[in-house]
Design a protein around this motif. Structure first.
Motif, PDB file in Angstrom:
ATOM      1  N   ILE A 163      -3.064  -1.495  -7.259  1.00 35.91           N
ATOM      2  CA  ILE A 163      -3.451  -0.102  -7.022  1.00 35.91           C
ATOM      3  C   ILE A 163      -2.222   0.800  -7.051  1.00 35.91           C
ATOM      4  CG2 ILE A 163      -4.335   1.468  -5.257  1.00 35.91           C
ATOM      5  CD1 ILE A 163      -6.162  -0.922  -4.405  1.00 35.91           C
ATOM      6  N   SER A 179      -4.029   8.472   7.934  1.00 35.50           N
ATOM      7  CA  SER A 179      -2.685   8.901   7.548  1.00 35.50           C
ATOM      8  C   SER A 179      -2.280   8.286   6.213  1.00 35.50           C
ATOM      9  CB  SER A 179      -1.664   8.583   8.635  1.00 35.50           C
ATOM     10  OG  SER A 179      -1.845   7.298   9.111  1.00 35.50           O
ATOM     11  N   LEU A 180      -2.789   7.075   5.911  1.00 32.99           N
ATOM     12  CA  LEU A 180      -2.487   6.505   4.588  1.00 32.99           C
ATOM     13  C   LEU A 180      -3.104   7.373   3.501  1.00 32.99           C
ATOM     14  CD1 LEU A 180      -1.384   4.199   2.816  1.00 32.99           C
ATOM     15  CD2 LEU A 180      -3.608   3.128   2.998  1.00 32.99           C
ATOM     16  N   SER A 201      -3.968  10.486   3.604  1.00 35.04           N
ATOM     17  CA  SER A 201      -3.463  11.850   3.474  1.00 35.04           C
ATOM     18  C   SER A 201      -2.037  11.876   2.937  1.00 35.04           C
ATOM     19  CB  SER A 201      -3.554  12.590   4.804  1.00 35.04           C
ATOM     20  OG  SER A 201      -2.858  11.886   5.780  1.00 35.04           O
ATOM     21  N   SER A 202      -1.358  10.725   2.913  1.00 32.03           N
ATOM     22  CA  SER A 202      -0.004  10.778   2.372  1.00 32.03           C
ATOM     23  C   SER A 202       0.038  10.351   0.905  1.00 32.03           C
ATOM     24  CB  SER A 202       0.939   9.917   3.198  1.00 32.03           C
ATOM     25  OG  SER A 202       0.585   8.577   3.071  1.00 32.03           O
ATOM     26  N   ILE A 203      -1.100  10.014   0.325  1.00 29.24           N
ATOM     27  CA  ILE A 203      -1.142   9.716  -1.105  1.00 29.24           C
ATOM     28  C   ILE A 203      -1.732  10.919  -1.824  1.00 29.24           C
ATOM     29  CG2 ILE A 203      -2.007   8.153  -2.868  1.00 29.24           C
ATOM     30  CD1 ILE A 203      -2.236   6.002  -0.784  1.00 29.24           C
ATOM     31  N   ASP A 204      -0.996  11.439  -2.791  1.00 31.35           N
ATOM     32  CA  ASP A 204      -1.437  12.673  -3.432  1.00 31.35           C
ATOM     33  C   ASP A 204      -2.542  12.437  -4.447  1.00 31.35           C
ATOM     34  OD1 ASP A 204       0.321  14.216  -2.013  1.00 31.35           O
ATOM     35  OD2 ASP A 204       1.966  13.800  -3.398  1.00 31.35           O
ATOM     36  N   LEU A 221       0.237   1.464   9.879  1.00 33.18           N
ATOM     37  CA  LEU A 221      -0.773   0.600   9.283  1.00 33.18           C
ATOM     38  C   LEU A 221      -0.703  -0.806   9.848  1.00 33.18           C
ATOM     39  CD1 LEU A 221      -0.515   1.508   5.493  1.00 33.18           C
ATOM     40  CD2 LEU A 221      -1.788   2.615   7.293  1.00 33.18           C
ATOM     41  N   ILE A 280      -6.547   5.886  12.665  1.00 31.77           N
ATOM     42  CA  ILE A 280      -5.390   6.754  12.416  1.00 31.77           C
ATOM     43  C   ILE A 280      -4.604   6.235  11.212  1.00 31.77           C
ATOM     44  CG2 ILE A 280      -3.171   7.486  13.356  1.00 31.77           C
ATOM     45  CD1 ILE A 280      -4.534   7.622  16.095  1.00 31.77           C
ATOM     46  N   GLY A 281      -4.459   4.903  11.125  1.00 28.09           N
ATOM     47  CA  GLY A 281      -3.768   4.335   9.973  1.00 28.09           C
ATOM     48  C   GLY A 281      -4.464   4.687   8.678  1.00 28.09           C
ATOM     49  N   PHE A 282      -5.788   4.537   8.656  1.00 25.43           N
ATOM     50  CA  PHE A 282      -6.572   4.849   7.444  1.00 25.43           C
ATOM     51  C   PHE A 282      -6.390   6.314   7.047  1.00 25.43           C
ATOM     52  CE2 PHE A 282     -10.457   6.248   5.359  1.00 25.43           C
ATOM     53  CZ  PHE A 282     -10.672   5.251   4.420  1.00 25.43           C
ATOM     54  N   LEU A 336       0.817  -1.217   0.000  1.00 22.80           N
ATOM     55  CA  LEU A 336       0.000   0.000   0.000  1.00 22.80           C
ATOM     56  C   LEU A 336       0.846   1.259   0.000  1.00 22.80           C
ATOM     57  CD1 LEU A 336      -2.853  -0.884   2.514  1.00 22.80           C
ATOM     58  CD2 LEU A 336      -3.090  -0.478   0.087  1.00 22.80           C
ATOM     59  N   ARG A 343       5.915   9.134   0.319  1.00 29.01           N
ATOM     60  CA  ARG A 343       6.818   9.834   1.229  1.00 29.01           C
ATOM     61  C   ARG A 343       6.714   9.169   2.600  1.00 29.01           C
ATOM     62  NH1 ARG A 343       3.457  13.897   1.774  1.00 29.01           N
ATOM     63  NH2 ARG A 343       2.211  13.407  -0.028  1.00 29.01           N
ATOM     64  N   TRP A 359     -14.480   1.147  -4.256  1.00 31.27           N
ATOM     65  CA  TRP A 359     -13.387   0.453  -4.935  1.00 31.27           C
ATOM     66  C   TRP A 359     -13.949  -0.534  -5.961  1.00 31.27           C
ATOM     67  CZ3 TRP A 359     -10.522  -4.203  -2.493  1.00 31.27           C
ATOM     68  CH2 TRP A 359      -9.429  -4.547  -3.299  1.00 31.27           C
ATOM     69  N   VAL A 407      -8.607  -1.007   0.593  1.00 33.39           N
ATOM     70  CA  VAL A 407      -7.928  -2.266   0.949  1.00 33.39           C
ATOM     71  C   VAL A 407      -7.655  -2.292   2.446  1.00 33.39           C
ATOM     72  CG1 VAL A 407      -5.831  -3.614   0.677  1.00 33.39           C
ATOM     73  CG2 VAL A 407      -6.902  -2.591  -1.317  1.00 33.39           C
ATOM     74  N   LEU A 408      -7.126  -1.175   2.962  1.00 33.91           N
ATOM     75  CA  LEU A 408      -6.777  -1.144   4.385  1.00 33.91           C
ATOM     76  C   LEU A 408      -8.018  -1.273   5.264  1.00 33.91           C
ATOM     77  CD1 LEU A 408      -4.402  -0.783   6.300  1.00 33.91           C
ATOM     78  CD2 LEU A 408      -5.029   1.608   6.449  1.00 33.91           C
ATOM     79  N   ARG A 451      -5.953   6.779  -6.163  1.00 35.05           N
ATOM     80  CA  ARG A 451      -5.106   5.793  -5.497  1.00 35.05           C
ATOM     81  C   ARG A 451      -5.355   5.821  -3.990  1.00 35.05           C
ATOM     82  NH1 ARG A 451       1.486   5.267  -4.855  1.00 35.05           N
ATOM     83  NH2 ARG A 451       1.285   3.604  -3.330  1.00 35.05           N
ATOM     84  N   LEU A 474       4.853   5.179   7.893  1.00 37.12           N
ATOM     85  CA  LEU A 474       3.470   4.863   7.555  1.00 37.12           C
ATOM     86  C   LEU A 474       3.203   3.375   7.709  1.00 37.12           C
ATOM     87  CD1 LEU A 474       1.158   6.569   6.706  1.00 37.12           C
ATOM     88  CD2 LEU A 474       1.657   6.062   4.335  1.00 37.12           C
ATOM     89  N   ARG A 509      -8.552   3.873  -3.259  1.00 42.52           N
ATOM     90  CA  ARG A 509      -8.454   2.412  -3.371  1.00 42.52           C
ATOM     91  C   ARG A 509      -7.562   1.839  -2.283  1.00 42.52           C
ATOM     92  NH1 ARG A 509      -7.687   3.276  -9.309  1.00 42.52           N
ATOM     93  NH2 ARG A 509      -9.801   3.405 -10.114  1.00 42.52           N
ATOM     94  N   ALA A 510      -6.429   2.515  -2.016  1.00 42.75           N
ATOM     95  CA  ALA A 510      -5.540   2.015  -0.966  1.00 42.75           C
ATOM     96  C   ALA A 510      -6.273   2.027   0.372  1.00 42.75           C
ATOM     97  CB  ALA A 510      -4.277   2.869  -0.904  1.00 42.75           C
TER      98      ALA A 510
END
Lengths: 219, 245
Positions: free
Chosen positions: A216, B147-148, B150-153, A163, B143-145, A149, A154, B85, B164-165, B157, A159, B160-161
């Motif tokens: 993905i 932060s994941l 918010s770190s994908i621009d 997760l 928090i994982g969801f 994932l 970055r 998704w 999955v999480l 993506r 991260l 979808r990521a």
């Protein structure tokens, strides 16, 4: 294909031995810090030993997660692998197996030595190795989802920790439970069975989720 | 009223959903306010004082609904993310993103209120009780969801990521819950019995009214948030310029 992939990853890891050794040393150092922080009383050390070894194994295995797909992603190999007619499930499973052999098995081998420092009995050491053997593949399997994932992001390493660590909790509980049971003189069997069940479950589902995550991240 | 069937798919398009959400928000906001006032009134003035715990038990009126919302919203978030998704529905993914923050806030509130209640009831701020621990882990999953994502621009993506999480987390939630429960029974005896006081009907009423209030609040806030997400992502779309103007 499956065997070839595992063999290739093992050769690649052998050429970068320093990375593997760094993970092992990290594991040893983290475990050795605990007696320094807590004090050398033998009874206390024996009670915390299972937890300390397991938590350190969790952290050490996380260090190497980025390498499962990271290098292949950067040089484009991963994309080519995903384009082959082979099932992605098997490709992912091969990568995970290689990661387990390279990064987790050394930890399992060195763990009894650390357990000895904490004054665990021979029987408990055997249970610890057994629980690690059952539990560490789960760490690789679940970790591969996080690694897939976060490909190319970055601060991917931090991260991954966010997760993956919450998802590791059942493994931690069952793994330490087994060792603690044997230290306390009860049967560790239920915990080992639960660990085995977790292993089977994640063996079925995790590579599938990882394949989805890879598609993905790569597209 | 004509008996025409409503075309639900129409509102799966952000262009149609955006004005609809705008019209719905005030209604849910008013309902939230009314239900909160009613629930708090019943909770503070009608419900009797508990003979064991005194007044401090009243914090449960907000604690229990918040804890329930934290769990419901995680499932709802995962379902929306999964729909977004699987069917490539943008709006469903945006809903998942909008829900995640509200769910995390409710989980946090339930932890804080639980610890405030625990101090007078158990004498400590925190115990490693199965329920508390699994709620804490739920917060970690949120928090994982967040932060994941918010770190994908790239938005798709990120959607979808996140899906999955969220789905992996959903499969894991029962496993985590039971493992924590077994762990708890291993480490300490039953020092805390479950909230074993009998509930007066007015107590139950207050709790249920406040639960409804929390639902209405969540809907209103999620709609507001999803409108912002639509505005951010569809800023190039011509219809948005018309709708905002």
């Amino acid at each position: 294909m499956f065997g070839w992939l595992v063999w290739r990853d093992l050769i690649l890891a052998w050429r970068r031995r320093a990375d593997v050794l760094a993970t092992v040393f990290f594991f040893v150092i983290v475990v050795s810090l605990f007696p320094l922080g807590i004090g050398p009383e033998r009874e206390t050390l024996r009670t915390i030993a299972p937890g300390v070894v397991w938590v350190a194994a969790l952290l050490a295995s996380m260090l190497s997660l980025g390498r499962i797909f990271g290098n292949d992603y950067q040089d484009g190999t991963l994309e080519q692998l995903l384009l082959t007619p082979q099932s992605t499930y098997l490709i992912v499973l091969g990568k995970i197996l290689a990661h387990w052999l390279v990064s987790e098995v050394p930890l399992v081998i060195i763990a009894p030595l650390l357990g000895l420092q904490f004054g665990l009995s021979q029987n408990s050491l055997a249970i610890m190795v057994l629980s690690l053997l059952l539990g560490t593949p789960v760490l690789s399997l679940i970790g591969s989802i996080g690694a897939a994932l976060t490909l190319g992001l970055r601060a991917a390493n931090v991260l991954i920790a966010l997760l993956v660590l919450p998802l590791y909790i059942p493994v931690l509980i069952f793994g330490t439970g087994a060792v603690q049971a044997s230290v306390g003189g009860t049967s560790p069997q239920p915990y080992l069975l639960l660990l085995g069940a977790t292993l089977v479950l994640s063996l079925v589902f995790a590579p599938w989720a990882t394949s989805a995550a890879l598609r993905i991240s790569v597209e | 009223m004509s008996s025409q069937r409503i075309n639900w798919y129409k509102y799966a398009a952000p262009a149609n959903f955006y004005p609809l959400a705008g019209k719905m928000i005030p209604w849910f906001a008013v309902l939230t306010a009314l239900l909160f006032i009613a629930g708090l009134y019943v909770g503070f003035f009608v419900a009797p004082t508990d003979f064991q715990q005194g007044e401090s038990y009243r914090i449960l009126f907000i604690h229990v609904p918040a804890a329930w919302m934290g769990m419901f919203l995680y499932v709802l978030m995962a379902v929306y993310a999964g729909i977004g998704w699987a069917f490539n529905a943008r709006l469903a993914s945006m809903m998942a993103t909008a829900i995640s923050t509200t769910g995390a806030i409710f989980t946090f509130i339930s932890l804080v209120t639980g610890s405030l209640w625990g101090r007078p009831a158990w004498g400590v701020w925190w115990v490693w009780d199965a329920r508390l621990t699994s709620t804490l882990i739920l917060l970690f999953l949120y928090i994982g969801f967040i932060s994941l994502q918010s770190s994908i621009d790239e938005p798709r993506r990120a959607d979808r990521a996140g899906a999955v999480l969220a789905l992996v987390g959903l499969i894991n939630v029962p496993i985590i819950y039971f493992s924590v429960q077994w762990w708890n029974s291993l480490h300490q005896g039953a020092t805390i019995t479950a909230k074993s006081f009998k509930m007066a009907p007015s107590m139950l009423a207050s709790m249920l009214i406040l639960l409804a209030a929390c639902w209405m609040y969540s809907i209103a806030v999620v709609l507001v948030r999803v409108r912002y997400i639509i505005r951010e992502r569809e800023r190039e779309a011509p219809w948005l310029a018309e709708a905002v103007a």
